[in-house]
Design an enzyme around this catalytic site. Structure first.
Site, short mmCIF file in Angstrom:
data_model
loop_
_atom_site.label_atom_id
_atom_site.label_comp_id
_atom_site.label_asym_id
_atom_site.label_seq_id
_atom_site.Cartn_x
_atom_site.Cartn_y
_atom_site.Cartn_z
N GLY A 57 0.56 -1.54 -0.19
CA GLY A 57 0.01 -0.08 -0.04
C GLY A 57 1.07 1.03 0.28
O GLY A 57 1.73 1.23 -0.46
N SER A 117 6.15 -5.44 -0.79
CA SER A 117 6.10 -4.24 -1.33
C SER A 117 5.68 -2.93 -0.26
O SER A 117 7.79 -3.30 0.27
CB SER A 117 4.51 -3.92 -2.43
N ALA A 118 4.79 -2.42 0.41
CA ALA A 118 5.00 -1.69 0.74
C ALA A 118 5.94 -1.70 2.74
O ALA A 118 7.04 -2.14 3.18
CB ALA A 118 4.07 -0.64 1.28
N HIS A 139 8.63 -3.21 -7.10
CA HIS A 139 8.00 -2.50 -8.12
C HIS A 139 8.94 -2.37 -9.21
O HIS A 139 8.79 -1.38 -9.57
CB HIS A 139 7.17 -1.72 -8.03
N GLU A 187 8.73 -6.34 -10.26
CA GLU A 187 7.35 -7.08 -10.03
C GLU A 187 7.94 -8.93 -10.97
O GLU A 187 8.25 -9.33 -11.52
CB GLU A 187 6.05 -6.71 -10.82
#
Lengths: 303, 303
Positions: free
Chosen positions: A148, A181-182, A218, A254
């Protein structure tokens, strides 16, 4: 001489510290790199000490699965890495503590994560449903921090006083930590190399420091056909490395993920990674690459 | 009733404040939005007051040219906006004070900017060549803040104690302010909607507050063909607006710029802009759009 041996020698040279002192030495302060992560963090150590402690303490049992992205194009939530998750958590873990702070709608996020983890055979508790988040971390068997907005996530970790507690559980107690991700960004030295918009202002950019380098999730190769004049990802990371004392940055495409088991780090997934070291040309790395050298004190790499 | 008339009435109702008090009322505190710009800034005003003071004080002569990007694909540095620059600065301005803080190599950056401005008939002084940056701002006829990394730029503005001085010169003395990319970001309420990587940690995300809204420069429409799963620009801005009390965000496409003359704001350039208001659907705007309503207290827009 292997680092494990060195660590043993170092341990054996400690003349009888008390239990609290031994714990302090194993866990160490939260890293605080000179490269712009900012004031206000809980620790005051320079990058050298930070890197040493982030290795997992004195031969600590650190176990991490750091995933670039939650969803791969055309697939479902965590679909591309579900076999890695099962293999990583194994059969001993029964329940996972989920941290949904990076998204605004925590209830919806927890539902999505719960559905996925239950389909893999694990129970899931979301930390936002607990009235005592620190206690929830203390009791957890495994932690998963989802993606997020990285600024929102890190601020919530600070606001809920979770930085030190998560570090302790992962680096000292050895519970498995999974980030996406985050959640991968906050596992590193700092969030200086997030791609996200700074929608809130955390008290520091310094993060959990579970490894002594940064990750750019990413990671995106330059689009040679683009007419857009904003900086490419590589240019942005180069700008970061213009700042002094900045640690290595691993650009995880990714579909890529990094598995850390103690002192061993291996690139998994299918898309590879690009590694950026300050003052050096970036290098390409195929799936399967042994990145264990990144777990060694980043100061030593510059010798 | 026009705001100018209101402002005059408000002014006439002041029963003889001293010179210092009059100045304080005109300039006001630096804005401090509740929407996550952070602590540590120089002012403590809420968004309502921030917006009022950012209008240019009591009928102030604020003049701004806020450009999305320094270089348009296929063109030279500031090539796409050079006629706008000449028209904006006019013949009265002889020398421009350049702020190169957003890039690492300030000397090279100043050479590039100097060459361009000299070709347009203006002398250029770079603030990094001055031993007293605050004094350089005090003496300046016009200010141009160039693009690069917005975090690095804002930190340097704080480190050199320039926030209040630039605000005073632009909002009180009415010298022309031109910004490009990062230089446009710092002209707004905060840098919460920059696209840049947080390579350093400024003491606050709160910026110059020359207008009571935020800008997203290099605004980029979603690429429908992309398989990349990172958030689109629109999703990122929507995440910002999930936070409370966040001001409007004007997405300026590359090739677009906003001209502000006192209480009038006009969209210039060729590519248009997309406007995001908290809790509302984004709207498209053609070149020539009158955006003066954005200069009105952002609290009022929610009534």
């Amino acid at each position: 001489m292997s680092r494990k041996v060195t660590a043993k020698m170092a341990k054996s040279s400690m003349a009888g510290p008390g239990r609290r002192e031994r714990r302090r030495r194993r866990l160490g302060p939260t890293p605080r790199p000179a490269g712009g992560a900012g004031r206000g963090g809980p620790g005051r150590a320079g990058p050298g000490r930070a890197a040493r402690t982030a290795r997992g303490g004195m031969g600590g049992p650190r176990r991490l699965l750091l995933v670039s992205n939650s969803t791969l194009h055309g697939g479902g939530y965590l679909g591309h890495c579900q076999q890695h998750i099962k293999s990583f958590l194994g059969e001993k873990v029964k329940r996972v503590l989920f941290v949904p702070y990076a998204l605004h709608d925590r209830d919806a996020y927890a539902r999505t994560a719960r559905e996925k983890f239950e389909s893999l055979g694990y129970g899931l508790d979301s930390i936002h449903e607990s009235c005592d988040p620190v206690e929830a971390v203390r009791k957890s068997e495994a932690i998963f921090i989802g993606g997020g907005n990285t600024f929102r996530l890190l601020k919530a970790l600070y606001d809920n006083s979770l930085i030190q507690e998560i570090r302790k559980r992962v680096l000292e107690d050895g519970i498995p930590y999974m980030g996406s991700s985050a959640g991968t960004n906050v596992a590193t030295v700092s969030i200086n190399t997030t791609n996200d918009m700074p929608i809130v202002y955390p008290p520091s950019l310094q993060a959990l420091g579970l490894v002594p380098f940064n990750i750019n999730p990413h990671y995106l190769d330059p689009d040679v056909k683009s007419t857009h004049m904003g900086e490419t990802r590589e240019e942005r990371i180069r700008q970061y490395h213009e700042e002094p004392n900045t640690p290595p940055v691993l650009g995880l495409r990714e579909g890529a993920m990094l598995l850390v088991e103690g002192d061993k780090a291996t690139l998994q997934g299918v898309t590879g990674a690009r590694l950026f070291l300050r003052g050096k040309k970036p290098t390409e790395h195929e799936p399967g690459t042994d990145f264990s050298f990144l777990l060694i004190d980043s100061d030593l790499q510059n010798l």
